[in-house]
Write a protein that holds these residues in place. Structure first.
Motif, PDB file in Angstrom:
ATOM      1  N   GLY A 133       0.824  -1.211   0.000  1.00  0.00           N
ATOM      2  CA  GLY A 133       0.000   0.000   0.000  1.00  0.00           C
ATOM      3  C   GLY A 133       0.858   1.261   0.000  1.00  0.00           C
ATOM      4  N   ILE A 134       1.932   1.210   0.775  1.00  0.00           N
ATOM      5  CA  ILE A 134       2.876   2.340   0.801  1.00  0.00           C
ATOM      6  C   ILE A 134       3.457   2.551  -0.593  1.00  0.00           C
ATOM      7  CG2 ILE A 134       5.121   3.096   1.717  1.00  0.00           C
ATOM      8  CD1 ILE A 134       3.051   3.262   3.914  1.00  0.00           C
ATOM      9  N   GLY A 135       3.903   1.472  -1.209  1.00  0.00           N
ATOM     10  CA  GLY A 135       4.507   1.558  -2.542  1.00  0.00           C
ATOM     11  C   GLY A 135       3.532   2.106  -3.580  1.00  0.00           C
ATOM     12  N   ILE A 136       2.318   1.592  -3.564  1.00  0.00           N
ATOM     13  CA  ILE A 136       1.297   1.981  -4.551  1.00  0.00           C
ATOM     14  C   ILE A 136       0.953   3.470  -4.433  1.00  0.00           C
ATOM     15  CG2 ILE A 136      -1.166   1.699  -5.102  1.00  0.00           C
ATOM     16  CD1 ILE A 136      -0.685  -1.346  -4.170  1.00  0.00           C
ATOM     17  N   THR A 137       0.703   3.923  -3.217  1.00  0.00           N
ATOM     18  CA  THR A 137       0.243   5.303  -3.040  1.00  0.00           C
ATOM     19  C   THR A 137       1.378   6.310  -3.275  1.00  0.00           C
ATOM     20  OG1 THR A 137       0.559   5.043  -0.649  1.00  0.00           O
ATOM     21  CG2 THR A 137      -1.657   4.723  -1.494  1.00  0.00           C
ATOM     22  N   VAL A 138       2.564   5.951  -2.802  1.00  0.00           N
ATOM     23  CA  VAL A 138       3.715   6.834  -3.030  1.00  0.00           C
ATOM     24  C   VAL A 138       3.995   6.945  -4.521  1.00  0.00           C
ATOM     25  CG1 VAL A 138       6.220   7.005  -2.765  1.00  0.00           C
ATOM     26  CG2 VAL A 138       4.787   6.477  -0.768  1.00  0.00           C
ATOM     27  N   ALA A 139       3.943   5.802  -5.213  1.00  0.00           N
ATOM     28  CA  ALA A 139       4.245   5.797  -6.647  1.00  0.00           C
ATOM     29  C   ALA A 139       3.206   6.597  -7.431  1.00  0.00           C
ATOM     30  CB  ALA A 139       4.310   4.357  -7.155  1.00  0.00           C
ATOM     31  N   ALA A 140       1.936   6.460  -7.048  1.00  0.00           N
ATOM     32  CA  ALA A 140       0.875   7.197  -7.765  1.00  0.00           C
ATOM     33  C   ALA A 140       1.102   8.699  -7.651  1.00  0.00           C
ATOM     34  CB  ALA A 140      -0.488   6.803  -7.214  1.00  0.00           C
ATOM     35  N   ALA A 141       1.404   9.151  -6.440  1.00  0.00           N
ATOM     36  CA  ALA A 141       1.641  10.586  -6.236  1.00  0.00           C
ATOM     37  C   ALA A 141       2.895  11.047  -6.966  1.00  0.00           C
ATOM     38  CB  ALA A 141       1.750  10.883  -4.741  1.00  0.00           C
ATOM     39  N   GLU A 142       3.908  10.200  -6.931  1.00  0.00           N
ATOM     40  CA  GLU A 142       5.171  10.572  -7.568  1.00  0.00           C
ATOM     41  C   GLU A 142       5.004  10.727  -9.082  1.00  0.00           C
ATOM     42  OE1 GLU A 142       9.270  10.368  -9.056  1.00  0.00           O
ATOM     43  OE2 GLU A 142       7.598   9.043  -9.578  1.00  0.00           O
ATOM     44  N   LEU A 143       4.180   9.863  -9.678  1.00  0.00           N
ATOM     45  CA  LEU A 143       3.931   9.965 -11.124  1.00  0.00           C
ATOM     46  C   LEU A 143       3.254  11.293 -11.469  1.00  0.00           C
ATOM     47  CD1 LEU A 143       2.785   6.310 -11.803  1.00  0.00           C
ATOM     48  CD2 LEU A 143       4.635   7.483 -13.042  1.00  0.00           C
ATOM     49  N   ILE A 144       2.353  11.723 -10.590  1.00  0.00           N
ATOM     50  CA  ILE A 144       1.670  13.002 -10.809  1.00  0.00           C
ATOM     51  C   ILE A 144       2.646  14.165 -10.636  1.00  0.00           C
ATOM     52  CG2 ILE A 144      -0.135  14.549  -9.895  1.00  0.00           C
ATOM     53  CD1 ILE A 144      -1.768  11.948  -9.300  1.00  0.00           C
ATOM     54  N   ALA A 145       3.570  14.002  -9.717  1.00  0.00           N
ATOM     55  CA  ALA A 145       4.567  15.059  -9.468  1.00  0.00           C
ATOM     56  C   ALA A 145       5.520  15.238 -10.651  1.00  0.00           C
ATOM     57  CB  ALA A 145       5.360  14.747  -8.198  1.00  0.00           C
ATOM     58  N   ARG A 146       5.592  14.201 -11.504  1.00  0.00           N
ATOM     59  CA  ARG A 146       6.472  14.302 -12.674  1.00  0.00           C
ATOM     60  C   ARG A 146       5.865  15.132 -13.800  1.00  0.00           C
ATOM     61  NH1 ARG A 146       8.398   8.300 -14.299  1.00  0.00           N
ATOM     62  NH2 ARG A 146       8.850   7.490 -12.214  1.00  0.00           N
ATOM     63  N   LEU A 147       4.558  15.383 -13.720  1.00  0.00           N
ATOM     64  CA  LEU A 147       3.897  16.171 -14.775  1.00  0.00           C
ATOM     65  C   LEU A 147       4.477  17.585 -14.812  1.00  0.00           C
ATOM     66  CD1 LEU A 147       0.149  15.168 -14.145  1.00  0.00           C
ATOM     67  CD2 LEU A 147       1.573  14.454 -16.087  1.00  0.00           C
ATOM     68  N   PRO A 148       4.418  18.227 -15.962  1.00  0.00           N
ATOM     69  CA  PRO A 148       4.975  19.592 -16.049  1.00  0.00           C
ATOM     70  C   PRO A 148       4.273  20.562 -15.084  1.00  0.00           C
ATOM     71  CG  PRO A 148       3.862  18.929 -18.108  1.00  0.00           C
ATOM     72  CD  PRO A 148       3.950  17.719 -17.255  1.00  0.00           C
ATOM     73  N   GLU A 149       2.973  20.292 -14.817  1.00  0.00           N
ATOM     74  CA  GLU A 149       2.269  21.180 -13.873  1.00  0.00           C
ATOM     75  C   GLU A 149       1.680  20.391 -12.712  1.00  0.00           C
ATOM     76  OE1 GLU A 149      -0.748  23.666 -15.755  1.00  0.00           O
ATOM     77  OE2 GLU A 149       0.615  23.760 -17.481  1.00  0.00           O
ATOM     78  N   ARG A 150       1.630  21.022 -11.570  1.00  0.00           N
ATOM     79  CA  ARG A 150       0.968  20.433 -10.422  1.00  0.00           C
ATOM     80  C   ARG A 150      -0.530  20.339 -10.678  1.00  0.00           C
ATOM     81  NH1 ARG A 150       4.961  18.302  -9.115  1.00  0.00           N
ATOM     82  NH2 ARG A 150       6.309  18.804  -7.357  1.00  0.00           N
ATOM     83  N   PRO A 151      -1.210  19.337 -10.152  1.00  0.00           N
ATOM     84  CA  PRO A 151      -2.674  19.292 -10.304  1.00  0.00           C
ATOM     85  C   PRO A 151      -3.318  20.447  -9.544  1.00  0.00           C
ATOM     86  CG  PRO A 151      -1.924  17.633  -8.741  1.00  0.00           C
ATOM     87  CD  PRO A 151      -0.683  18.253  -9.322  1.00  0.00           C
ATOM     88  N   LYS A 152      -4.613  20.644  -9.768  1.00  0.00           N
ATOM     89  CA  LYS A 152      -5.278  21.787  -9.141  1.00  0.00           C
ATOM     90  C   LYS A 152      -5.307  21.677  -7.617  1.00  0.00           C
ATOM     91  CE  LYS A 152      -8.102  22.778 -13.174  1.00  0.00           C
ATOM     92  NZ  LYS A 152      -9.353  22.469 -13.852  1.00  0.00           N
ATOM     93  N   ARG A 153      -5.734  20.484  -7.140  1.00  0.00           N
ATOM     94  CA  ARG A 153      -5.772  20.282  -5.691  1.00  0.00           C
ATOM     95  C   ARG A 153      -4.481  19.613  -5.223  1.00  0.00           C
ATOM     96  NH1 ARG A 153     -10.939  18.786  -7.259  1.00  0.00           N
ATOM     97  NH2 ARG A 153     -12.540  20.266  -6.542  1.00  0.00           N
TER      98      ARG A 153
END
Ligand code: ZN
Ligand code: ZN
Ligand code: ZN
Ligand code: ZN
Lengths: 464, 464
Positions: A295-315
């Motif tokens: 669970g730690i791996g899955i959630t950390v990885a999901a957030a990290e993938l979003i952090a790689r985007l050129p822009e931060r998400p809205k929330r």
């Protein structure tokens, strides 16, 4: 949809800030699909679990492993580029496992493999020897004539049933949770249960048990499945079976651990956030790879993938590594308490705490007019083999307090067919984590996290 | 057939009493087929294994379990109506397992699951702490620069390969048998090997190791597969890994156990006999269901089925439950020594010691002109899924001494695909025995035993 009827009126009246019908932009659906495909090729989650199990290993609440895990969690989130990483204190009573031995003394002397249940008292020094009295189920023990177990060791032989959704756990686990109380009420000196698990390996499954005020506290332990078979086979022969237990478990002083929190800071509504949760603690017997390293791996990885985007998400997206789930959901309760003034800022939450098996179903808990958005989300998950379930999501153990406040939660339901083969045993180790399945989980979580962080509107608040 | 070339001349000259070309009567083939079908419906073998594992359990040579097993064996053979039941003494040195603990001290403190190898010495009191030095294989350790392991704990990470015929065992097991000697020669303080097994469960596999005169005796233990993975993963990080071992195994005094022998007395040639063997001892960790309770069950059941016939077969059938196979084939050697004046009375022999997997091949070791009779025997086994292999049968570990005297042996080769998942671990328990497969084994053994007890002529003597 049944759960939604009746409270929408209340919702509209009471939660004005949360009254917008949510929508998702097509371009966000496209980005979510790209993130999903990226996740399937990623190995971040798998590496995170390898790191946690190798560098920390067992991390039972209140042990040095717990402290090491908190340190690890902070360092890992910082290393992976979260915008903000912090900890919040979580205080709880502790328990220490000591040596634990069992053997049949007569008429067929041989050792038994057991493990003490969490918060069990120990036996008197030198051990406790008594005759076994066998029951098919906890119910049978409760319904038996008063005092039937006087001076004996109760043995409950009930077997947990294997199921993809883990539905065999609930009915079986009551013997672990309440067995000692019911056995003591019947006069027993101790209780042995068949492990709450689905394997047939010689490893016992630990887990929490509880005492009751005014009822004698007797030692409680689980037998491995083959040892439970053995006791059954011995019992069938009709002679009295004498067993010796030697357990020196004991309660310890209070301890303060920490929830470890990493945030990807939102670009437009940074103070609204999506929670991805998992628990950082584990039992002491294994290295907590499936429960809940995965669970730690899955959630950390999901957030990290979003952090790689050129822009931060809205929330904002908060990954919470909850402290001490195992011994009473303590981290989850502490988070809800510490953040009770900002509960409406939580757009939704999901916890991953069921191993690393593939997700096959998405359940939501949202206001009725948000269902179309959930359906769009499911569409993006469809290529992962995920379909929509219902709107009665539980969300995960550490989210129970938040859910209690009416916060929206999602359950990304995993295939748990094999989960209880390893759950709370020494066998919960890294080799049991299937990388492909773990990546599939990350893919589903990244879709969930991105779309909920991006969408307009909300899922409601004050949900029942 | 290659093995047969060259010794037939010797055979004809030296073994006049054994020079008859064997034949099998059609009516005996018919009875063998009936016995085979009877065996498939029987549950004697399964019940025998259940009885041994439940009422005796672990029975390591020289322990109270050993004595209990001998008593059990005698009682079981008498209960099942063998014509004659007796024991023969077998004396050997003993070994005692004590507590055994291991943990990584730095840089990633966590416990390791190990088990001491048979006849390993203990560590100094208080334990032994040293740095790990990892080798891919025993060969790499041997070929490494002299003194490379000075003051360290050698860790050999080689993995055994899974195979139906168990062919992965031989190449892997040298690390267990010779690892301590080679590690000590390289200056090591102790040795840890990855368990010789094919599973990925958190149980270590024990088994014999040996020291060498003039080489320092260092402690030797096996890590469970997940723990070996863990050490590998830690080692990959490049920092020195410090491990503490605490093992208090020690040698004990000599002990006299017994081969337990049951005979179905032949009606025409009672002093000629067929041997069905299995070993009665086990390692201490499991209940010895597969190794070698299954063999005991299969051979006892085969003989018992023959004893149910209205008439005794022509030759006698001896079921030998060998003492202490595990720690040096001691029972097998003792039998050959005690019976060395009557070796020519042994028409042939087969030992079952590879679990309870189905038999898929029959190998023989007979004189060349006996092959047609073997082919007839295989024909009766064909419905069981058994085909003929070759004429180079090994016969089984306890038959090595007899084979050395040139006695005919057969190998009823079992499917050992899963055998090394459980071999020499706590997990070798009754639930691992598949009844249908066990019955198939009994069916093959009863055909073998009946036909060889009935046939005219012999299989030769002085075979190479
Ligand atoms: Zn959990
Ligand atoms: Zn858990
Ligand atoms: Zn064996
Ligand atoms: Zn063995």
């Amino acid at each position: 949809m049944k759960a939604l009827i009746g409270f929408s009126a209340f919702l509209l009246a009471s939660a004005s800030a949360f009254a917008q019908v949510p929508t998702i932009a097509d371009k966000d659906l496209k980005i979510a699909a790209e993130l999903r495909d990226e996740a399937l090729k990623s190995s971040i989650g798998y590496k995170v679990v390898e790191s946690l199990t190798t560098e920390v290993g067992p991390r039972m609440a209140g042990t040095p492993g717990d402290a090491a895990a908190v340190k690890w969690g902070v360092a890992k989130l910082e290393e992976l580029g979260f915008d903000k990483v912090w900890t919040e204190p979580v205080t709880f009573p502790t328990w220490k496992r000591g040596t634990e031995k069992a053997e049949v003394i007569a008429p067929y002397p041989q050792p038994l493999v057991i493990t003490a249940l969490g918060f069990s008292v120990g036996t008197p020094k030198g051990g406790l020897t008594a005759e076994i009295i066998q029951f098919d189920t906890l119910e049978d023990l409760v319904k038996a004539p008063k005092g039937i177990a006087e001076g004996k060791i109760v043995f409950i032989k009930n077997r947990m049933k294997r199921a993809r959704d883990g539905s065999g756990y609930g009915p079986a686990v009551s013997a672990r949770g309440r067995g000692a109380v019911e056995a003591a009420k019947q006069g027993a000196e101790a209780i042995l249960i068949r492990s709450i698990g689905t394997d047939s390996h010689r490893m016992a499954h630990t887990g929490m048990m509880r005492y009751e005020e005014g009822v004698k506290r007797i030692p409680a332990a689980a037998l491995s499945a083959p040892d439970a078979d053995l006791l059954e086979n011995m019992t069938r022969r009709g002679k009295p079976i004498t067993v010796k237990l030697d357990i020196d478990a004991q309660d310890g002083p209070d301890y303060t651990s920490h929830n470890v929190i990493g945030e990807i800071r939102g670009s437009e509504k940074p103070d609204e956030y999506v929670i991805l949760g998992a628990h950082l603690d584990s039992w002491d017997l294994g290295t907590g790879a499936l429960d809940d390293g995965a669970g730690i791996g899955i959630t950390v990885a999901a957030a990290e993938l979003i952090a790689r985007l050129p822009e931060r998400p809205k929330r904002s997206i908060r990954v919470i590594m909850f402290a001490n789930e195992e011994q009473g959901l303590v981290g989850g309760k502490a988070y809800a308490e510490a953040h009770k003034d900002e509960l409406k800022h939580i757009i939704t939450a999901a916890e991953s705490d069921f191993g690393a098996g593939k997700i096959w179903r998405l359940d939501s808990r949202v206001k009725q007019d948000a269902i179309p958005v959930v359906e769009k989300m499911v569409k993006v998950m469809e290529p992962l083999g995920i379909t929509y379930g219902n709107n009665r999501a539980g969300g995960g153990p550490d989210l129970i307090p938040l859910r209690g406040y009416g916060i929206s939660v999602f359950s990304l339901r995993q295939d748990g067919t094999d989960y209880f083969d390893y759950h709370h045993t020494p066998d919960d180790t890294f080799d049991k984590v299937d990388k492909e399945s773990l990546d599939q989980n990350t893919a589903a979580y990244v879709v969930f996290a991105y779309l909920t962080a991006q969408m307009e509107g909300d899922f409601g608040f004050g949900l029942e």
